[in-house]
Design an enzyme around this catalytic site. Sequence first.
Site, PDB file in Angstrom:
ATOM      1  N   GLU A  13       0.866  -1.177   0.000  1.00 43.49           N
ATOM      2  CA  GLU A  13       0.000   0.000   0.000  1.00 43.49           C
ATOM      3  C   GLU A  13       0.909   1.235   0.000  1.00 43.49           C
ATOM      4  OE1 GLU A  13      -2.993   1.253  -0.302  1.00 43.49           O
ATOM      5  OE2 GLU A  13      -2.222   3.181   0.368  1.00 43.49           O
ATOM      6  N   CYS A  60      -5.522   5.071   6.124  1.00 48.34           N
ATOM      7  CA  CYS A  60      -5.280   3.869   5.323  1.00 48.34           C
ATOM      8  C   CYS A  60      -6.564   3.088   5.081  1.00 48.34           C
ATOM      9  CB  CYS A  60      -4.277   2.975   6.041  1.00 48.34           C
ATOM     10  SG  CYS A  60      -3.812   1.554   5.065  1.00 48.34           S
ATOM     11  N   CYS A  63      -5.235  -1.199   6.403  1.00 44.57           N
ATOM     12  CA  CYS A  63      -5.463  -1.448   7.823  1.00 44.57           C
ATOM     13  C   CYS A  63      -6.566  -0.501   8.294  1.00 44.57           C
ATOM     14  CB  CYS A  63      -4.199  -1.276   8.635  1.00 44.57           C
ATOM     15  SG  CYS A  63      -3.555   0.390   8.602  1.00 44.57           S
ATOM     16  N   HIS A  67      -6.610   3.027  12.814  1.00 43.17           N
ATOM     17  CA  HIS A  67      -6.380   4.413  13.233  1.00 43.17           C
ATOM     18  C   HIS A  67      -7.599   4.969  13.971  1.00 43.17           C
ATOM     19  CE1 HIS A  67      -2.493   4.649  11.331  1.00 43.17           C
ATOM     20  NE2 HIS A  67      -3.005   3.966  10.325  1.00 43.17           N
ATOM     21  N   ARG A 481       0.328  -4.584  11.043  1.00 38.22           N
ATOM     22  CA  ARG A 481       1.769  -4.434  10.771  1.00 38.22           C
ATOM     23  C   ARG A 481       2.579  -4.079  12.008  1.00 38.22           C
ATOM     24  NH1 ARG A 481      -1.560  -3.659   7.375  1.00 38.22           N
ATOM     25  NH2 ARG A 481      -1.388  -4.432   5.257  1.00 38.22           N
ATOM     26  N   SER A 504       4.438   1.004  10.036  1.00 38.59           N
ATOM     27  CA  SER A 504       5.341   1.064   8.878  1.00 38.59           C
ATOM     28  C   SER A 504       6.371   2.184   9.020  1.00 38.59           C
ATOM     29  CB  SER A 504       4.558   1.197   7.570  1.00 38.59           C
ATOM     30  OG  SER A 504       3.899  -0.025   7.286  1.00 38.59           O
ATOM     31  N   CYS A 548       3.216  -0.549   4.322  1.00 44.14           N
ATOM     32  CA  CYS A 548       2.107   0.357   4.041  1.00 44.14           C
ATOM     33  C   CYS A 548       2.577   1.784   4.219  1.00 44.14           C
ATOM     34  CB  CYS A 548       0.911   0.102   4.935  1.00 44.14           C
ATOM     35  SG  CYS A 548      -0.362   1.325   4.587  1.00 44.14           S
ATOM     36  N   CYS A 551      -0.032   4.513   5.610  1.00 47.48           N
ATOM     37  CA  CYS A 551       0.013   4.610   7.062  1.00 47.48           C
ATOM     38  C   CYS A 551       1.274   5.327   7.514  1.00 47.48           C
ATOM     39  CB  CYS A 551       0.019   3.220   7.686  1.00 47.48           C
ATOM     40  SG  CYS A 551      -1.603   2.551   7.882  1.00 47.48           S
TER      41      CYS A 551
HETATM   42 NI1  NFE Z   1      -1.950   1.049   6.168  1.00 48.89          NI
HETATM   43 FE1  NFE Z   1      -1.141   0.168   9.016  1.00 48.89          FE
HETATM   44  C1  NFE Z   1      -1.154  -1.427   9.730  1.00 48.89           C
HETATM   45  C2  NFE Z   1      -1.218   1.012  10.623  1.00 48.89           C
HETATM   46  S1  NFE Z   1       0.854   0.510   8.906  1.00 48.89           S
HETATM   47  S2  NFE Z   1      -1.431  -0.641   6.975  1.00 48.89           S
HETATM   48  O1  NFE Z   1      -1.224  -2.483  10.065  1.00 48.89           O
HETATM   49  O2  NFE Z   1      -1.290   1.499  11.556  1.00 48.89           O
HETATM   50  O3  NFE Z   1       1.960   0.120   9.106  1.00 48.89           O
END
Ligand code: NFE
Length: 569
Positions: A13, A60, A63, A67, A481, A504, A548, A551
């Site tokens: 991503e 994102c 995932c 958030h 992640r 990430s 990602c 993110c």
């Molecule tokens: Ni957009 Fe995410 C996850 C977050 S990033 S994928 O899992 O937080 O690393």
Amino acid sequence: MTHVVVDPVTRIEGHLRIEAEVDGGAVKEAWSSCTMFRGIELILEGRDPRDAWAFAQRICGVCTTVHAIASIRAVEHAIGAVPPPNARILRNLIIAAQNVQDHVVHFYHLQALDWVDIVSALSADPAKTSSLAQSISDWPLSSARYFAGVRDRVKAFVERGQLGIFANAYWGHSAYRLPPEANLMAVAHYLEALDWQRRFIKIHAILGGKNPHLQSFLVGGMATPVDPDAQASLNMGTIAALRKLVAEGLDFVTRVYIPDVLAIAPFYKDWFAIGAGVTNFMSYGDFPLDDNPQPELYIPAGIIRNQDLAHIEPVDQAKIVEFVTHSWYDYSVGDGEGLNPYKGETHPNYTGPKPPYDRLHTDQKYSWLKSPRYDGVPMQVGPLARMLVAYASGRPARVKELVDKALTQLGAPATALFSTLGRIAARAIESQVLVESMGMYVEALAENMARRDYRIQDTSRWDPGSWPKDCFGAGFHEAPRGSLGHWVHIKDGRIAKYQCVVPSTWNAGPRDAKGQSGPYEAALVGTPVAKPEQPLEILRTVHSFDPCMACGVHVVDATRRELARVRVS
Ligand code: NFE
Ligand code: MG
């Protein structure tokens, strides 16, 4: 020395560029650069903190939910709201479903094609493929006729020159080692997993109205009424639907995903000694099992330093700082210092190369990601970090059981986990542990309903008049992640500052003020590269982290429209 540029890395991503110096058939040095900026932290300033989750969730779409969860936890921490048991349980179900679906999609759709050669699958014998499939699992879709059908479907695509999503790969590369039959079995499961993930994530549609971006989050609880006697609420019909979806999820992970990982890994055992990189690991822990201020967490928190599984340290968030020494941001304190997210700053300042972007200025700033550090050192986060902390802590006991079983079956020592293949195996084991735990949350919800406990939100802090004039909060979550944190400063009922430090960013960030590499950069060192113009092995290690960038940076250059470019000089 050959300089390899992979930009953009695909099957992730967002937008990631990897540069590597390759010498003597292996990576000597590597740089990870995120080439996109989003700035959601800035968009949140000045807003009502009760709305923050809805904006933050849009960081994102892969995932999704994560958030939102970190955001509501941060705001609840700041204003002193305490979600009731039903909200805690629903959140656990939602985040477990997210992790499991994300991991399955990552294995089959984002990672497998680094190890599975689709074109080789076309020469497989369907009868032998059937024997192979039946030798590793009793999954019913395993007849010779079924595999012949899959092979013919893929063949028709290839013959029409319509490889589509399978185009632009390195088919036939000497680093692919599976026999045609294993390739065909994996391709069949790739297609089945597409269908499976769509069905499984109905759990989110039931609990949040839609996926991605569930609509049912709420500061202080959830916006989902619970009442077994009401049609428009979570009721006994919902419980029945959840039980069925969880059972189907468990079935696929147990009878397809885990057996596939265990069947593919033996062909690539050398990858248990490649890609260790940063050997410090962090987990914030997640899945609160009670409503105490310091609840027991199903997946435990902890810090591991230098692969030492005998010592697990507690996580102290005051030790987290982010550097921008090599990132396209300026700090008011200068670029040599790290800032704790409560004091964090997001002042973008791009000073990188102009098109055509031949080389990053790696001695200067070279990424949109900051460099998070814990107690001055980089940390690897993600399923491997969580499984190692759980393994070393002895809880949940299921982790040790599954890890030991997999290691025995593969004839690998525990140190094999510190590797590219270790990250892939840990993700599979975590999927099993989490999908097994989901039934526990469904039954807890059913028991609360039976007790007529329908509480779903702590409304005592809904009115901003009940908040301190100036307050700070941090919300932590274990996203697919890895470790995710949101930090918020609320002043006069509005967001004064908002900072996210994302998995990430921990894993893909650039070097820090001391020149210490981030986990991607460190893991790539030593990765073999048979053909620098087809750096399949670099993708294996990078993909094993499940990148990602959306993110990670929380405006893309329209001049770069190529699907992928690999440059060798
Ligand atoms: Ni957009 Fe995410 C996850 C977050 S990033 S994928 O899992 O937080 O690393
Ligand atoms: Mg940030």
